[in-house]
Enzyme design. Structure first.
Site, PDB file in Angstrom:
ATOM      1  N   ASN A  98      60.459   4.001  24.379  1.00 35.32           N
ATOM      2  CA  ASN A  98      59.257   4.743  24.708  1.00 35.32           C
ATOM      3  C   ASN A  98      58.120   3.724  24.804  1.00 35.32           C
ATOM      4  OD1 ASN A  98      57.132   6.490  24.884  1.00 35.32           O
ATOM      5  ND2 ASN A  98      57.767   7.767  23.144  1.00 35.32           N
ATOM      6  N   ARG A 111      61.587   7.040  28.258  1.00 32.81           N
ATOM      7  CA  ARG A 111      60.730   8.218  28.369  1.00 32.81           C
ATOM      8  C   ARG A 111      59.738   7.981  29.492  1.00 32.81           C
ATOM      9  NH1 ARG A 111      58.126  11.482  23.474  1.00 32.81           N
ATOM     10  NH2 ARG A 111      57.379  13.231  24.728  1.00 32.81           N
ATOM     11  N   HIS A 135      55.839  17.374  26.760  1.00 30.14           N
ATOM     12  CA  HIS A 135      56.590  17.591  25.509  1.00 30.14           C
ATOM     13  C   HIS A 135      57.964  18.220  25.765  1.00 30.14           C
ATOM     14  CE1 HIS A 135      52.800  17.672  22.698  1.00 30.14           C
ATOM     15  NE2 HIS A 135      53.385  16.486  22.689  1.00 30.14           N
ATOM     16  N   ARG A 186      41.994  15.618  21.687  1.00 26.71           N
ATOM     17  CA  ARG A 186      41.840  16.247  23.011  1.00 26.71           C
ATOM     18  C   ARG A 186      41.336  17.674  22.857  1.00 26.71           C
ATOM     19  NH1 ARG A 186      47.764  15.027  25.135  1.00 26.71           N
ATOM     20  NH2 ARG A 186      47.963  13.429  23.552  1.00 26.71           N
ATOM     21  N   GLU A 201      62.587  13.777  19.220  1.00 29.09           N
ATOM     22  CA  GLU A 201      62.529  13.571  20.669  1.00 29.09           C
ATOM     23  C   GLU A 201      63.488  12.482  21.123  1.00 29.09           C
ATOM     24  OE1 GLU A 201      58.303  13.413  20.045  1.00 29.09           O
ATOM     25  OE2 GLU A 201      57.993  14.657  21.827  1.00 29.09           O
TER      26      GLU A 201
END
Ligand code: AMP
Length: 609
Positions: A28, A87, A176, A237, A385
């Site tokens: 990643n 990813r 996600h 955010r 993940e």
């Protein structure tokens, strides 16, 4: 009531054969970091994990990757990497599945960079470095957006001018994906159900946060949009905000576009409201001490998540499971309780004790925190993940996944004797018959009271049990260790193949017999019924490899003979030496990992004996 921890249930789907253990390096690459984990499948063991931070330029990414490979080499793992999975944040409209990377695919991903200028270019830099360092292994891309390509147009479409949206690919993509995919599958497994039979609202609440509505297995709504800015309140955010408010602020504050971008992405959310920071733990502490804005941030966060649960329930026409994951979803009992408050009208009833106590049980698997009255199951799952990505890659590359195959029970055969009627009489007297002691797992087979002694040129083994029923030929099955005790050299043979095997003397209470042949080490084998053979994709007399699961010492047995008959029960038989080599516990199982390829070798072995 104690929190409930579910055991993983194995889905009895047909096995995928010709597969083996795979080590998958999950990579990643972010704007300034490289996160790597080496996972072994199908065992799903994490072999190695490492993060590199503050990688500010391409050279430092290259250095980090070199350091990673050096470390893997030193630990002896570098030549055990079977595939890399990367990813990639944005897969645009084109990628709805993981894909094997090649130059043409990479060029297509490059063309998507304008949609995710902060993410895709970095992700691709990681791909470039890894491909040049590990050119011989397959590289797979997994996209954050892929899961949501099933969203209907009404959910994807922004009410903007169509030709502009079409021209620039402006629509809701969602992110996600690997996390929502993983946790929704885990929930379904834990409930002993299929994802295809459930309507799930999945809440990934971490520093980044998103909700996803999975209607009978497909994502039909998700809260992030063209970018990961839309939707829930996040660490820094804003999530949903009136674009008019953003325009107003930009105008009043005379912000450039990049200042506006920073304001919404880096200075808003929990951090923006509270003025304290983005860590929920700090906000919970400050709120408990009466800090007004910290309390407000928690309330706005929970209120937004609650709104999405209601909205997604409406979209799906109901909800069966609400699932929490991510750093906040997994760890903050008070945030979960805030979000779930006043949802009784939906059939959601929280078990307060289970909710409070669940976090420490998450390592064992998903935990239900709804009470027995609750029509909607509320489940907390630790997300993984990397594992989600590794599974996707393994599946794409055709490897077998945990839970895809019915495991094969393993039985350990101690030394034993099969006799003919004639031998029984010689050893036990004129009117002797076998006295069944207990039934064995294979139908019709039984262990007997009667025992005999084996006498070899070097030594003897007394009290070896006879197995019934009587057979047309004598057959004595021992282990390699027994051979040395007796001083004999027994060939490894399939049951029934005793011609020119080793001689042995048998001693019973009424006599002795000298057998010129009949002593063998049994070839390891699996008994199965025709349906099993079909499911595993094998046939009678095939040879397979079996991974032993559950032993303390990992072992794969090669050259395992498959024996198929209507009357058999699924079971693999190995001898005591083989069991000791794998340190097998009493109840262990094997996974069939590969088929074929060994006939030639076997035929030559058979000729030797
Ligand atoms: P993630 O991005 O999934 O790693 O989640 C990070 C968020 O999880 C941060 O806001 C943390 O404050 C929050 N978090 C982690 N542990 C806890 C905890 N024990 N209680 C409350 N929040 C937590």
């Amino acid at each position: 009531m104690q929190p409930k921890s579910y055991c993983r249930k194995l889905a009895l789907r047909p096995a995928i054969v010709d597969k083996r253990t795979m080590n998958i390096l999950v990579l990643n690459t972010g704007s300034s970091s490289l996160k790597a984990e080496l996972l072994e499948l199908p065992s799903e063991k994490s072999i190695f994990k490492k993060s590199f931070e503050r990688l500010m330029d391409p050279q430092s990414l290259q250095d980090a990757f070199d350091a990673l490979l050096k470390e893997l080499r030193e630990l002896g793992f570098s030549n055990r990497i079977d595939a890399c999975v990367h990813r990639i944040v944005h897969g645009g409209k084109e990628f709805s599945q993981p894909v094997k990377l090649n130059d043409a695919i990479i060029a297509r991903i490059e063309r998507l960079c304008p949609l995710a200028p902060l993410h895709n270019p970095n992700n691709l830099r990681g791909v470039e470095v890894a491909r040049s360092a590990l050119p011989e292994v397959p590289h797979v891309a997994v996209f954050d957006t892929a899961l949501h390509r099933t969203m209907p147009r009404r959910a994807k479409t922004y009410a903007l001018r169509s030709e502009l949206s079409d021209k620039h690919g402006v629509e809701r993509y969602g992110f996600h994906g690997p996390s929502h995919d993983y946790v929704s599958r885990e929930c379904a497994l834990a409930l002993g159900s299929n994802r295809e039979d459930l309507r799930i609202v999945s809440l990934h609440l971490g520093n980044g946060a998103s909700a996803c509505a999975l209607e009978y297995g497909a994502s039909v709504e998700t809260s992030m949009g063209l970018t990961p800015l839309e939707g829930l309140v996040m660490g820094t955010r804003s999530g949903d905000v009136d674009v008019g408010a953003a325009i107003h602020l930009a105008r009043e504050e005379k912000w450039s576009l990049s200042q506006l971008d920073d304001a919404l992405n880096k200075e808003s959310g929990l951090k923006g409201i509270s003025g304290i920071g983005n860590d929920l733990r700090d906000l919970e502490e400050h709120a408990a001490e009466g800090h007004d804005k910290a309390g407000l941030a928690l309330n706005v966060f929970a209120h937004r998540a609650k709104k999405y649960i209601g909205a997604y329930t409406a979209v799906m026409g109901g909800v069966d499971v609400i699932c929490f994951t991510g750093g906040i979803g997994e760890n903050s009992a008070s945030m979960r309780q805030r979000i779930l408050g006043r949802l009784d009208f939906l059939g959601v009833h929280l078990d307060f004790d289970a909710n409070r106590g669940c976090s420490e049980n998450l390592n064992e698997g998903p935990v239900e925190i709804s009470d027995s009255r609750s029509r909607v199951k509320v489940i907390v799952v630790r997300t993984h993940e990397n594992l989600s990505m590794a599974r996707s890659a393994a599946s794409l590359l055709g490897a077998s996944l945990k839970g895809e195959q019915k495991p094969i029970p393993i039985a350990v055969s101690a030394r034993h004797v099969h006799l003919t009627q004639e031998s029984l009489v010689k050893l036990f007297g004129e009117n002797a018959s076998l006295t069944p002691l207990k039934e064995l797992s294979q139908p019709g087979q039984f262990a007997c009271e009667e025992k005999v002694n084996l006498i070899g040129p070097r030594g003897r083994i007394d009290g070896v049990r006879i197995l019934g029923p009587l057979r047309p030929g004598n057959q004595i099955e021992i282990s390699r260790t027994d051979e040395f005790k007796l001083g004999v050299d027994a060939p490894v043979r399939h049951s029934g193949h005793v011609k020119a095997s080793a001689p042995i003397v048998l001693e019973g209470p009424k006599g002795r017999i000298e057998l010129r042949e009949g002593l063998i080490c049994a070839w390891r084998h699996i008994h199965m019924q025709p349906e099993d053979a079909l499911a595993y994709g094998v046939k009678d007399k095939d040879y397979v490899e079996v991974d032993i699961i559950g032993g303390d010492r990992e072992l794969t047995f090669k050259d395992v003979l498959v024996r198929v008959k209507d009357s058999y029960r699924l079971e693999m038989h190995i001898d005591t030496d083989e069991a000791n080599a794998a340190d097998l516990p009493r109840l262990s199982e094997g996974l069939l990992v590969r088929q074929g390829g060994r006939h030639a070798k076997l035929k030559s072995l058979r000729r030797q004996h």
